[in-house]
Design a protein around this motif. Structure first.
Motif, PDB file in Angstrom:
ATOM      1  N   GLN A   1      -2.938  -5.463   4.516  1.00 59.15           N
ATOM      2  CA  GLN A   1      -3.230  -6.366   3.408  1.00 59.15           C
ATOM      3  C   GLN A   1      -3.962  -7.626   3.863  1.00 59.15           C
ATOM      4  OE1 GLN A   1      -0.273  -7.027   0.326  1.00 59.15           O
ATOM      5  NE2 GLN A   1       0.878  -5.224   0.966  1.00 59.15           N
TER       6      GLN A   1
ATOM      7  N   SER B   1      -7.855  -0.618   1.333  1.00 55.04           N
ATOM      8  CA  SER B   1      -7.984  -0.457  -0.114  1.00 55.04           C
ATOM      9  C   SER B   1      -9.212   0.349  -0.515  1.00 55.04           C
ATOM     10  CB  SER B   1      -8.030  -1.826  -0.800  1.00 55.04           C
ATOM     11  OG  SER B   1      -9.120  -2.586  -0.308  1.00 55.04           O
TER      12      SER B   1
ATOM     13  N   LEU C   1      -2.852   0.152  -3.906  1.00 57.06           N
ATOM     14  CA  LEU C   1      -2.052  -1.074  -3.860  1.00 57.06           C
ATOM     15  C   LEU C   1      -1.198  -1.128  -5.122  1.00 57.06           C
ATOM     16  CD1 LEU C   1      -1.559  -3.635  -2.199  1.00 57.06           C
ATOM     17  CD2 LEU C   1      -3.294  -4.779  -3.587  1.00 57.06           C
TER      18      LEU C   1
ATOM     19  N   TYR D   1       0.841  -1.182   0.000  1.00 58.61           N
ATOM     20  CA  TYR D   1       0.000   0.000   0.000  1.00 58.61           C
ATOM     21  C   TYR D   1       0.883   1.241   0.000  1.00 58.61           C
ATOM     22  CZ  TYR D   1      -4.286  -2.595   0.932  1.00 58.61           C
ATOM     23  OH  TYR D   1      -5.361  -3.426   0.839  1.00 58.61           O
TER      24      TYR D   1
END
Length: 494
Positions: free
Chosen positions: A388, A422, A429, A54
């Protein structure tokens, strides 16, 4: 060489060749191991190339910066002074060691805590601002809020001017003056009736262009100026707009004089020619003026009818009196608000206010949701992995607060939005360039070691294979000698 010596040499060669075959098998197995190692190195390299991380971006992914605990939880231009709080799966706010020290003031065990009582102390420690200024800032904010609410309350009570609607009713205010000593061409005596009798094609003559006196263009301008002067005051704040519309329309119309004949027709305001004279169609003229006014943003109601104000009526004069009284109150409330706001601005700088708001959002959320400390969050790689794997989420807060004069404290409400990383606009990402570079360096290093080992094995195998070939040739020679000797011996005996 005798038979005994040949036999002894043959045994030595056979033993050596057996040893060579063993070494070659062992070296072949080592090469197979190296091939497996190379596959492992290649797989690790591909894994590194596919690594994602990220990144933080304030320009929609044109450029990136590292996603760190600092740029989420420290006020800056990067996060536009908005805290992006890190939450664990239980909804607790994740704090590093530094922030945990402040949280312990009102919540020693990570549970929910009393923010109101400890607000001034915590904010002073985390921002470095004098606690007295922070305390008084709350009171000033309350005064500003009160003054603003009073101003907004008065704004909502502003008297509204009584509106009239429609062109025909407005034309009653225009009278009968055409401005050029010309009357309407019929028994119709004023603008309202001239406009209302559409089927009668009511007109005003502008005369010919004979070089003496006013030209038709001059007369047209006087007619429109007269009509505009009679009506413009009834448009309130749009009076100038109506005057501009009249002027623009006349300027455009005057360009037609002196050209070829202007034929009469539907919606034609001025028609005729220089020889026979020009004529104004009253209905088309008024429609054209209001249409131009409309293109400039002239006010209409929901039905598309033009709005005007009867400034001559007693109703409107009462409105003006009431509005003047209201305006005095509103001006006083505005002055009070501005004075209070200026006093508040003198207490704290804009930067100090931003820092206070930033950290209040964090620590009021800590008090409401509880907290947990994790020093590893300052490691960007660790933080990335937690995001993540959705073990950490990001929480934003919209805070509403109201100062309670009885307790000299704020009553506040926090409204939270929590989601995976996200789903935030500033987080992307992307390929992990550091991991890719590290993987490439590791791949090249491991590959060079494997190639070096393989090269040494190949060299050793080449030496052994050469030796084996020589021994094989010698063996075959000895075996031939032995066979020849045996054959001669049996022949002699035979």
């Amino acid at each position: 060489m005798g038979m005994g010596s040949s036999q002894a040499r043959l045994l030595c060669i056979t033993q050596r060749m057996t040893d060579i075959r063993g070494q070659l098998i062992n070296l072949s197995n080592q090469k197979a191991d190296l091939a497996r190692d190379m596959r492992r190195v290649s797989e690790n390299y591909q894994f590194g190339l596919n690594q994602k991380e990220y990144k933080w971006s304030t320009n929609n992914g044109v450029t990136y910066s590292e996603l760190t605990y600092g740029n989420l939880m420290t006020p800056s231009a990067a996060n536009q002074n908005t805290p992006y709080m890190i939450s664990d799966t239980s909804g607790r706010i994740v704090l590093d060691k530094k922030y945990a020290e402040y949280a312990q003031i009102f919540s020693p065990d990570g549970a929910k805590g009393d923010w109101d009582t400890n607000r001034t102390q915590v904010l002073s420690k985390v921002t470095g601002i004098d606690p007295t200024k922070i305390l008084y800032q709350g009171r000033y904010d309350a005064e500003v809020d009160t003054a603003k609410k009073e101003m907004e309350k008065l704004k909502a009570t502003e008297p509204k001017a009584p509106q009239k609607k429609g062109v025909l009713s407005l034309l009653a205010k225009a009278g009968s003056d055409t401005g050029i000593n010309e009357t309407f061409s019929s028994s119709v005596k004023d603008w309202q009736r001239a406009y209302g009798y559409r089927g009668n094609n009511i007109t005003i003559s502008l005369g010919k262009s004979n070089g003496r006196g006013s030209t038709p263009a001059d007369k047209l301008e006087k007619v429109v100026d007269t009509l505009c002067g009679a009506l413009s005051k009834y448009f309130g704040g749009n009076s100038t707009l109506f005057e501009d519309a009249c002027e623009d329309w006349v300027d455009n119309q005057k360009q037609l004089f002196g050209a070829a004949e202007i034929k009469d027709g539907e919606n034609v305001a001025v028609y005729g020619d220089a020889s026979n004279g020009y004529t104004i169609n009253v209905t088309a003229l008024i429609d054209a003026l209001f249409a131009t006014y409309g293109t400039k943003g002239g006010a209409t109601n929901a039905d598309g009818e033009y709005i005007w104000y009867d400034v001559d009526s007693s109703e409107y004069k009462n409105y003006e009196k009431n509005h003047a009284a209201w305006q005095t109150q509103y001006d006083n409330a505005t002055r009070t608000y501005n004075d209070t706001l200026n006093n508040n601005n003198m207490l704290l700088t804009a930067d100090e206010e931003k820092r206070i708001d930033f950290y209040e959002a964090i620590f009021s959320a800590v008090a409401e949701n509880g907290w947990v400390t994790n020093e590893q969050v300052n490691d960007p790689d660790y933080l990335n992995q937690m995001f993540q794997n959705n073990l950490y989420t990001i929480t934003t807060v919209k805070q509403t607060k109201e100062y309670d004069e009885n307790t000299n404290q704020y009553d506040w409400d926090n409204f939270y939005t929590t989601n995976i990383a996200s789903n935030f606009d500033n987080i992307f990402l992307v390929n992990d360039s550091d991991a890719q570079q590290e993987a490439m360096v590791e791949y090249e290093y491991e590959k060079s070691k494997i190639n070096e080992k393989e090269s040494r094995i190949d060299q050793r195998m080449q030496v052994l294979q050469t030796e084996n070939a020589a021994l094989q040739e010698e063996k075959e020679g000895i075996e031939q000698v032995l066979n020849d000797n045996i054959e001669r011996t049996y022949s002699a005996m035979g």
